[in-house]
Design a protein around this motif. Sequence first.
Motif, short mmCIF file in Angstrom:
data_model
loop_
_atom_site.label_atom_id
_atom_site.label_comp_id
_atom_site.label_asym_id
_atom_site.label_seq_id
_atom_site.Cartn_x
_atom_site.Cartn_y
_atom_site.Cartn_z
N LEU A 1 11.26 41.82 69.81
CA LEU A 1 11.85 40.67 69.38
C LEU A 1 11.22 39.12 68.75
O LEU A 1 11.18 38.71 67.65
N PHE A 2 9.78 39.46 69.00
CA PHE A 2 8.23 39.32 68.82
C PHE A 2 8.18 39.54 67.69
O PHE A 2 8.04 39.11 66.08
N GLY A 3 7.80 41.28 67.82
CA GLY A 3 6.75 41.74 66.92
C GLY A 3 7.73 42.30 65.73
O GLY A 3 7.18 42.72 64.70
N VAL A 4 8.96 42.85 65.57
CA VAL A 4 9.43 42.93 64.34
C VAL A 4 9.96 41.83 63.59
O VAL A 4 9.63 42.53 62.13
N PRO A 5 10.37 41.41 63.46
CA PRO A 5 10.05 39.91 62.83
C PRO A 5 8.85 39.71 62.20
O PRO A 5 9.10 39.00 61.13
N GLY A 6 8.33 39.51 63.12
CA GLY A 6 6.64 39.53 62.87
C GLY A 6 6.25 39.97 62.14
O GLY A 6 5.50 39.62 60.69
N GLY A 7 6.38 41.88 61.91
CA GLY A 7 5.98 42.22 61.56
C GLY A 7 6.38 42.22 59.27
O GLY A 7 6.20 42.74 58.51
N LEU A 8 7.69 42.11 60.01
CA LEU A 8 8.54 42.13 58.47
C LEU A 8 8.23 40.77 58.21
O LEU A 8 7.35 41.12 56.31
N LEU A 9 7.61 38.90 58.31
CA LEU A 9 7.57 38.80 57.63
C LEU A 9 6.07 38.82 57.46
O LEU A 9 5.68 38.46 55.93
N LEU A 10 5.56 39.40 57.67
CA LEU A 10 3.05 39.49 57.50
C LEU A 10 3.79 40.81 56.22
O LEU A 10 3.14 40.21 55.66
N THR A 11 4.10 41.58 56.00
CA THR A 11 4.39 42.96 55.28
C THR A 11 4.78 42.17 53.82
O THR A 11 4.62 42.29 52.83
N LEU A 12 6.36 41.78 53.72
CA LEU A 12 6.72 40.90 52.92
C LEU A 12 6.16 39.94 52.26
O LEU A 12 6.08 39.67 51.18
N LEU B 1 -3.78 42.89 55.45
CA LEU B 1 -2.60 42.46 55.33
C LEU B 1 -1.23 42.66 55.92
O LEU B 1 -0.51 43.47 57.13
N ALA B 2 -0.65 43.72 54.73
CA ALA B 2 0.63 44.59 54.09
C ALA B 2 -0.37 45.95 55.01
O ALA B 2 1.29 46.15 55.57
N LEU B 3 -1.27 45.69 54.91
CA LEU B 3 -0.76 47.63 55.49
C LEU B 3 -0.59 47.56 56.76
O LEU B 3 -0.54 47.73 57.51
N THR B 4 -1.74 46.20 58.02
CA THR B 4 -1.15 45.46 59.71
C THR B 4 0.27 45.75 59.29
O THR B 4 0.73 46.16 60.22
N GLY B 5 1.44 45.35 59.01
CA GLY B 5 1.95 44.74 59.26
C GLY B 5 2.88 46.31 59.44
O GLY B 5 3.42 46.47 59.58
N GLY B 6 2.90 46.42 58.03
CA GLY B 6 3.65 47.94 57.81
C GLY B 6 3.31 49.42 58.85
O GLY B 6 4.21 49.46 59.25
N SER B 7 2.56 49.31 58.92
CA SER B 7 1.68 49.90 59.80
C SER B 7 2.55 49.98 61.10
O SER B 7 2.59 50.94 62.05
N GLY B 8 2.58 48.75 61.52
CA GLY B 8 3.00 48.50 63.00
C GLY B 8 4.30 48.52 63.19
O GLY B 8 4.93 48.98 64.04
N LEU B 9 5.10 48.56 61.94
CA LEU B 9 6.96 48.98 61.48
C LEU B 9 7.03 49.98 61.93
O LEU B 9 7.87 50.86 62.56
#
Length: 347
Positions: free
Chosen positions: A245-256, A288-296
């Motif tokens: 619940l933290f990670g998915v919205p966080g990853g989306l916000l970070l990547t976008l 930053l985009a790679l960090t968020g995108g690869s996590g998702l």
Amino acid sequence: MSLDTIPEARRQIEICNACRYCEGYCAVFPAITRQKAFADGDITQLANLCHNCRGCYYACQYTEPHEFALNLPRALAEVRTESWEDFAVPAPLARVFQRHGVALAGLLVLAVAVMVLLARGGGRTFYDVIPHGVLVAIFLPAFLAPLAVIGVSLRRYWRKVGGGPVRLAHVVSAARSAGRMRNLDGGQGQGCNFEKEERFSNARRAMHQAVMWGFLLCFASTLSGTVLHYLGWPAPYGPFSVPKLFGVPGGLLLTLGAVGLAALKPKGDRGLGDPAVWGGEMAFVLLLALTGGSGLLLYAVTGTGLVAPVFALHLGAVMTLFLLMPYSKMVHGFFRFAALVRDAQGR
């Protein structure tokens, strides 16, 4: 500091202090009007308080071809970059990243990813690839050591700008400004001119907020997952668990947010920033985009044979982001918050 950047920034600031047309644009101009003379530390403080929104440049009547030839965003950007480099430990590493960031970050991500793949175990979850204890042993020092280096840099900065004892009210004021990105609203909420010259836009402000809150949510996800692990609930976690619940919205916000900043950056005039570090700044945004995108992506492929390579890529991005924190533009968040705290002290 360079022999040229501080005097040039001081010349321009003194002209701005006499004019005061841009007084309501951001925190820099009210801070300027509180003084008549500017020491080197004052210039460093103003440079780190500047968010490079560029609205003052497009409003200024003294830019070229006027003989004053003001370009305050660039003058402060150059001082700001040099302050990060001079206060860093070791300073040469900061200079290398600022000028060769894409190559350095790419090589480090690749090196870590290859090491993870060579050392990996079997399985279809990331703890099968690398046990939790090994991850902690590797990443905890890689996270804490850069924070210690940043702490040393901030201590040097605080001494340079004449910062005093910090009170809770100063921190609260700085947190409010940072959380709302108040200094990117153009003074009246219409946004800044970064990517559209004389047209106002809140796009850069929105992307910065997405990155900041996305990063904080991802950190909260990691922290909550660690707590659950030690309470006897190891990963993987379901879609409605606290880490997800933290990670998915966080990853989306970070990547976008990071992708948005990367798309906006080429639209801005390089001459209104420090052109020497443009590549390093872009490398940081892409990292930053790679960090968020690869996590998702890792979440999406859990339970498949793609876990190992995606996990290796994600660890490479995260490790690189951590290790380069004191030397990449990631450090600007720490310095800018310190500048906001120092500004609150001077009001």
